[in-house]
Each structure stands twice: as structure tokens, then as C-alpha cells.
Motif scaffolding. Structure first.
Motif, PDB file in Angstrom:
ATOM      1  N   ALA A  90       0.854  -1.191   0.000  1.00  0.00           N
ATOM      2  CA  ALA A  90       0.000   0.000   0.000  1.00  0.00           C
ATOM      3  C   ALA A  90       0.889   1.239   0.000  1.00  0.00           C
ATOM      4  CB  ALA A  90      -0.906  -0.001   1.231  1.00  0.00           C
ATOM      5  N   VAL A  91       0.651   2.139  -0.950  1.00  0.00           N
ATOM      6  CA  VAL A  91       1.457   3.358  -1.023  1.00  0.00           C
ATOM      7  C   VAL A  91       0.532   4.566  -0.945  1.00  0.00           C
ATOM      8  CG1 VAL A  91       3.082   4.689  -2.390  1.00  0.00           C
ATOM      9  CG2 VAL A  91       3.145   2.204  -2.493  1.00  0.00           C
ATOM     10  N   PRO A  92       0.636   5.386   0.111  1.00  0.00           N
ATOM     11  CA  PRO A  92      -0.169   6.605   0.170  1.00  0.00           C
ATOM     12  C   PRO A  92       0.393   7.660  -0.795  1.00  0.00           C
ATOM     13  CG  PRO A  92       1.229   6.445   2.109  1.00  0.00           C
ATOM     14  CD  PRO A  92       1.469   5.207   1.312  1.00  0.00           C
ATOM     15  N   ILE A  93      -0.461   8.260  -1.591  1.00  0.00           N
ATOM     16  CA  ILE A  93      -0.016   9.353  -2.456  1.00  0.00           C
ATOM     17  C   ILE A  93      -0.839  10.600  -2.138  1.00  0.00           C
ATOM     18  CG2 ILE A  93       0.824   7.857  -4.305  1.00  0.00           C
ATOM     19  CD1 ILE A  93      -1.723   8.660  -5.854  1.00  0.00           C
ATOM     20  N   HIS A  94      -0.384  11.719  -2.642  1.00  0.00           N
ATOM     21  CA  HIS A  94      -0.988  12.993  -2.239  1.00  0.00           C
ATOM     22  C   HIS A  94      -1.473  13.803  -3.421  1.00  0.00           C
ATOM     23  CE1 HIS A  94       2.114  11.605   0.517  1.00  0.00           C
ATOM     24  NE2 HIS A  94       1.310  11.993   1.467  1.00  0.00           N
ATOM     25  N   VAL A 117      -2.455  -2.396  -8.818  1.00  0.00           N
ATOM     26  CA  VAL A 117      -3.522  -3.391  -8.818  1.00  0.00           C
ATOM     27  C   VAL A 117      -4.842  -2.781  -8.374  1.00  0.00           C
ATOM     28  CG1 VAL A 117      -4.342  -5.493  -7.700  1.00  0.00           C
ATOM     29  CG2 VAL A 117      -2.006  -5.373  -8.501  1.00  0.00           C
ATOM     30  N   ASP A 118      -4.776  -1.856  -7.421  1.00  0.00           N
ATOM     31  CA  ASP A 118      -6.029  -1.280  -6.945  1.00  0.00           C
ATOM     32  C   ASP A 118      -5.776   0.146  -6.459  1.00  0.00           C
ATOM     33  OD1 ASP A 118      -8.712  -1.130  -6.422  1.00  0.00           O
ATOM     34  OD2 ASP A 118      -8.785  -2.973  -5.262  1.00  0.00           O
ATOM     35  N   VAL A 119      -6.841   0.945  -6.483  1.00  0.00           N
ATOM     36  CA  VAL A 119      -6.776   2.316  -6.000  1.00  0.00           C
ATOM     37  C   VAL A 119      -7.865   2.460  -4.951  1.00  0.00           C
ATOM     38  CG1 VAL A 119      -6.912   4.735  -6.648  1.00  0.00           C
ATOM     39  CG2 VAL A 119      -6.038   3.070  -8.276  1.00  0.00           C
ATOM     40  N   ALA A 120      -7.525   3.017  -3.780  1.00  0.00           N
ATOM     41  CA  ALA A 120      -8.528   3.129  -2.724  1.00  0.00           C
ATOM     42  C   ALA A 120      -8.517   4.535  -2.136  1.00  0.00           C
ATOM     43  CB  ALA A 120      -8.251   2.093  -1.636  1.00  0.00           C
ATOM     44  N   ASP A 121      -9.407   4.769  -1.195  1.00  0.00           N
ATOM     45  CA  ASP A 121      -9.524   6.053  -0.502  1.00  0.00           C
ATOM     46  C   ASP A 121      -9.667   7.210  -1.492  1.00  0.00           C
ATOM     47  OD1 ASP A 121      -9.013   4.475   1.675  1.00  0.00           O
ATOM     48  OD2 ASP A 121      -6.889   4.988   1.770  1.00  0.00           O
ATOM     49  N   GLY A 122     -10.501   7.052  -2.507  1.00  0.00           N
ATOM     50  CA  GLY A 122     -10.699   8.120  -3.477  1.00  0.00           C
ATOM     51  C   GLY A 122      -9.416   8.551  -4.159  1.00  0.00           C
ATOM     52  N   GLY A 123      -8.546   7.589  -4.467  1.00  0.00           N
ATOM     53  CA  GLY A 123      -7.324   7.900  -5.188  1.00  0.00           C
ATOM     54  C   GLY A 123      -6.163   8.279  -4.292  1.00  0.00           C
ATOM     55  N   ARG A 124      -6.310   8.110  -2.966  1.00  0.00           N
ATOM     56  CA  ARG A 124      -5.239   8.513  -2.053  1.00  0.00           C
ATOM     57  C   ARG A 124      -4.294   7.357  -1.721  1.00  0.00           C
ATOM     58  NH1 ARG A 124      -4.522  13.794  -0.781  1.00  0.00           N
ATOM     59  NH2 ARG A 124      -6.186  14.767  -1.952  1.00  0.00           N
ATOM     60  N   THR A 125      -4.690   6.145  -2.030  1.00  0.00           N
ATOM     61  CA  THR A 125      -3.819   5.000  -1.761  1.00  0.00           C
ATOM     62  C   THR A 125      -3.741   4.135  -3.006  1.00  0.00           C
ATOM     63  OG1 THR A 125      -4.598   4.987   0.516  1.00  0.00           O
ATOM     64  CG2 THR A 125      -3.372   3.067  -0.221  1.00  0.00           C
TER      65      THR A 125
ATOM     66  N   HIS B  83      -4.197  -2.970 -14.980  1.00  0.00           N
ATOM     67  CA  HIS B  83      -4.817  -2.587 -13.703  1.00  0.00           C
ATOM     68  C   HIS B  83      -6.192  -3.245 -13.565  1.00  0.00           C
ATOM     69  CE1 HIS B  83      -6.693   1.028 -11.306  1.00  0.00           C
ATOM     70  NE2 HIS B  83      -6.807  -0.117 -10.676  1.00  0.00           N
ATOM     71  N   MET B  84      -6.992  -3.169 -14.633  1.00  0.00           N
ATOM     72  CA  MET B  84      -8.348  -3.726 -14.568  1.00  0.00           C
ATOM     73  C   MET B  84      -8.320  -5.247 -14.404  1.00  0.00           C
ATOM     74  SD  MET B  84     -10.710  -1.658 -14.485  1.00  0.00           S
ATOM     75  CE  MET B  84     -10.162  -0.107 -13.861  1.00  0.00           C
ATOM     76  N   VAL B  85      -7.441  -5.912 -15.158  1.00  0.00           N
ATOM     77  CA  VAL B  85      -7.359  -7.375 -15.047  1.00  0.00           C
ATOM     78  C   VAL B  85      -6.893  -7.754 -13.645  1.00  0.00           C
ATOM     79  CG1 VAL B  85      -6.172  -9.433 -15.866  1.00  0.00           C
ATOM     80  CG2 VAL B  85      -6.974  -7.741 -17.507  1.00  0.00           C
ATOM     81  N   GLU B 104      -0.679  -6.315   1.476  1.00  0.00           N
ATOM     82  CA  GLU B 104      -1.268  -5.247   2.288  1.00  0.00           C
ATOM     83  C   GLU B 104      -2.683  -4.905   1.846  1.00  0.00           C
ATOM     84  OE1 GLU B 104       2.763  -3.077   3.831  1.00  0.00           O
ATOM     85  OE2 GLU B 104       1.582  -1.994   2.362  1.00  0.00           O
ATOM     86  N   LEU B 105      -3.132  -5.521   0.782  1.00  0.00           N
ATOM     87  CA  LEU B 105      -4.503  -5.288   0.317  1.00  0.00           C
ATOM     88  C   LEU B 105      -5.467  -6.272   0.976  1.00  0.00           C
ATOM     89  CD1 LEU B 105      -6.339  -3.724  -1.632  1.00  0.00           C
ATOM     90  CD2 LEU B 105      -5.529  -5.142  -3.490  1.00  0.00           C
ATOM     91  N   ALA B 106      -4.932  -7.266   1.705  1.00  0.00           N
ATOM     92  CA  ALA B 106      -5.782  -8.307   2.295  1.00  0.00           C
ATOM     93  C   ALA B 106      -6.857  -7.686   3.180  1.00  0.00           C
ATOM     94  CB  ALA B 106      -4.917  -9.264   3.104  1.00  0.00           C
ATOM     95  N   GLY B 107      -8.082  -8.136   3.000  1.00  0.00           N
ATOM     96  CA  GLY B 107      -9.173  -7.682   3.851  1.00  0.00           C
ATOM     97  C   GLY B 107      -9.679  -6.292   3.543  1.00  0.00           C
ATOM     98  N   ARG B 108      -9.224  -5.672   2.448  1.00  0.00           N
ATOM     99  CA  ARG B 108      -9.606  -4.285   2.191  1.00  0.00           C
ATOM    100  C   ARG B 108     -10.315  -4.092   0.867  1.00  0.00           C
ATOM    101  NH1 ARG B 108      -5.926   0.384   3.584  1.00  0.00           N
ATOM    102  NH2 ARG B 108      -8.019   1.179   3.621  1.00  0.00           N
ATOM    103  N   SER B 109     -10.601  -5.145   0.146  1.00  0.00           N
ATOM    104  CA  SER B 109     -11.085  -4.915  -1.211  1.00  0.00           C
ATOM    105  C   SER B 109     -12.341  -5.691  -1.543  1.00  0.00           C
ATOM    106  CB  SER B 109     -10.004  -5.316  -2.204  1.00  0.00           C
ATOM    107  OG  SER B 109      -9.907  -6.720  -2.225  1.00  0.00           O
ATOM    108  N   GLY B 110     -13.021  -6.259  -0.562  1.00  0.00           N
ATOM    109  CA  GLY B 110     -14.205  -7.036  -0.889  1.00  0.00           C
ATOM    110  C   GLY B 110     -13.873  -8.389  -1.469  1.00  0.00           C
ATOM    111  N   ARG B 111     -12.599  -8.809  -1.301  1.00  0.00           N
ATOM    112  CA  ARG B 111     -12.212 -10.135  -1.780  1.00  0.00           C
ATOM    113  C   ARG B 111     -12.876 -11.171  -0.883  1.00  0.00           C
ATOM    114  NH1 ARG B 111      -7.440 -12.376  -4.242  1.00  0.00           N
ATOM    115  NH2 ARG B 111      -6.775 -14.334  -3.317  1.00  0.00           N
TER     116      ARG B 111
END
Lengths: 172, 128
Positions: A90-94, A117-125, B83-85, B104-111
Motif C-alpha cells: 500500500a502506497v499513500p499518495i498525495h 492493482v487497486d486504487v482506494a480512498d478516493g485515489g489517495r492509496t 490494472h483492470m485485469v 497489504e490489500l488483504a481484507g480491504r477490497s471485498g475479496r
């Protein structure tokens, strides 16, 4: 307004390039379509500023990264037994705008060993998959360095101050 | 054969080689995420080299414009596609490879918590 003009210009160039022959009717139709699309789908925060030297620096470091990352993957592919240590960090960005955040997320995917792989917190992580993980802190540092280069190239003054602040979460 | 032909040919062979390596990586790497690395980076650079080589060989300017557009679109679309795949694979519970040391994504993505259903044993289906 300037951002919208750039969008129209880009769409017109794409249109003319697709037809393959720059001619006056092509150009007119391309600009017309560009105006329609830019009005229908406005992009907020589209490059409000661009600093030529910072853009050049971003481009050159990115080109070097792309070559390095391709060679790295090629070496893994050719090794008799790929020795991967995969991980998701997880990388926090600003980045204050979505366009900048998207630019960083996409560039991460083309730089050595990392893939968004994924973007969370409205683009903050950003959640970044690493092919050969040694030190999660080093991954965070290199992504945040890329973010600083991107913001230096395209960000507003406030954005540049935001990325200069020490990271508040998840560092270390 | 001109110098441009030689440069163009070299670039195209290098680009094709990188694309081949990307394809082999898709086959050899252990899980979806590692495979996306192979599908994104060498494939993008490979296409850029191919396009640059073709632009050096072809003489019409309008073709160069089209080739440049192909390269630009690759830069925009390849990271988004991977990214989407990767994201949909993660969220639908696709297993990470045993080489994975940190998540670090474990438990945070609805998996889903439970592992996905076992694939049918080899021999059950006609295709194994």
C-alpha cells in the motif's frame, strides 16, 4: 479553458492521424468532434500548468524506467527458474487531482517491478504489486519520488507543496 | 539497403523479440499478477520499437502519424488494461502464487474470504 483547448487539439490530431491524410475537411471534422466531446465529457484538473524542464525530466526518467523494467521482466522470463518474491504494497499518495493520480498510477505500471492493482480512498492509496519484493519502504519511496516528478511537471503550486510534506500514513 | 533500412530492421527485430519474451512470460509466470507484469512492460516497449522501426522504413509521412498514434494509445491503454485485469482477479479471489511474501490489500477490497472453488481435477474435463 486551456485544458479544454488541449483536449480538442489532441482529439483533432487523433482524428486526422486515423484518416492518415491531413486535409482541410478532415481537420474541420476532427476539431468539430473534439469540441463536442470536450463539452460533453469535461476533464477537471486537466494539466493546468506544465513546466517544460520538469516535463522533460519526467519523460527522460520514464523512458529509462520503461527500458529497465522491460529488461528486468525479460531476464526473469529467460532465467531457468524465475525467482520471484511477489507482494502487494500500500502506497499513500498525495495527488490533489484525479488526472494526476491516474498519471502516477499508470506510470507505476510501466516502471520496474511494480504494477498498480487497486486504487482506494478516493485515489489517495495505491495498491502496488511488486515482482521482486525486498523492502516495502523502498517501494513506497520510489513511487512517491515518481509522484513528486509528475507533480513537479504538471501540478499546481499547492500540489507541489502537498507532495513535499512528509507522508502521514503508512510510511516506514 | 540504406542506413535507415538497417536501423528500421534492427528496431523491428528487437521489438518482436521483446514481444516474444512477453508472451513467454505470460506462460511461465506463476500467477495473474506476475503475468500482468509481463503483459505490460516488455509488450509496450516491444510495440514502441516495432513502430519506430516501421517508421524508419516507411517513407510516407502520414503512415508515421498513424504509427505514432498506435504507440501513444499503447501507453495509455496498456497500464489501464493490466490494472483492470489485476483488480478484478484480486477481487474475485484468484489465488496469489506461493512466491507471494506480503499482501497489504488483504481484507480491504471485498475479496471473498473463502478460497475459490478448486478447479476440476485433471481428466474430468476434456481439455486438461
Amino acid at each position: 479553458m486551456k485544458g479544454r483547448a488541449l483536449v480538442v487539439l489532441w482529439l483533432a490530431v487523433v482524428w486526422v492521424a486515423l484518416w492518415g491524410a491531413p486535409s482541410v475537411p478532415n481537420l474541420v471534422v476532427g476539431v468539430g468532434l473534439g469540441v463536442l466531446l470536450a463539452l460533453r465529457y469535461p476533464l477537471r484538473g486537466f494539466p493546468p500548468v506544465a513546466r517544460p524542464r520538469a516535463v522533460l525530466y519526467l519523460g527522460v526518467t520514464f523512458a529509462v524506467d520503461l527500458v529497465a523494467s522491460s529488461l528486468e521482466v525479460a531476464r526473469e522470463v529467460l532465467s531457468r527458474r524465475p525467482r520471484l518474491r511477489e507482494g502487494i504494497v500500500a502506497v499513500p499518495i498525495h495527488c490533489p487531482t484525479r488526472v494526476l493520480g491516474m498519471l502516477v498510477a499508470n506510470m507505476v505500471s510501466l516502471t520496474p517491478g511494480t504494477l498498480t492493482v487497486d486504487v482506494a480512498d478516493g485515489g489517495r492509496t495505491l495498491y502496488i504489486h511488486v515482482l521482486r519484493l525486498r523492502d516495502p519502504g523502498a517501494v513506497r519511496a520510489s513511487v512517491q519520488a515518481l509522484e513528486r516528478r509528475a507533480v513537479a511537471a504538471f501540478g499546481t503550486r499547492e500540489a507541489r507543496q502537498a507532495v513535499r510534506e512528509p507522508p502521514t500514513r503508512g510510511a516506514g | 539497403m540504406s542506413v535507415l533500412d538497417a536501423i528500421g530492421g534492427t528496431l523491428m527485430v528487437a521489438g518482436a523479440a521483446l514481444s516474444l519474451l512477453a508472451a513467454i512470460g505470460l506462460h511461465r509466470f506463476p500467477d495473474v499478477f506476475a503475468r500482468m507484469h509481463a503483459a505490460t512492460k516488455p509488450a509496450t516497449l516491444g510495440l514502441v520499437l516495432l513502430v519506430a522501426g516501421a517508421a524508419a522504413v516507411v517513407e510516407q509521412g502520414s503512415v508515421g502519424l498513424k504509427l505514432g498514434l498506435a504507440a501513444a494509445l499503447q501507453f495509455i491503454t496498456a497500464p489501464v488494461a493490466s490494472h483492470m485485469v489485476g483488480r478484478s482477479a484480486y477481487r474475485s479471489g484468484t489465488p496469489l502464487s506461493p512466491d507471494t511474501v506480503l499482501d497489504e490489500l488483504a481484507g480491504r477490497s471485498g475479496r471473498p474470504d473463502r478460497p475459490p472453488p478448486e478447479p476440476p481435477a485433471a481428466g474430468d474435463a476434456g481439455i486438461a
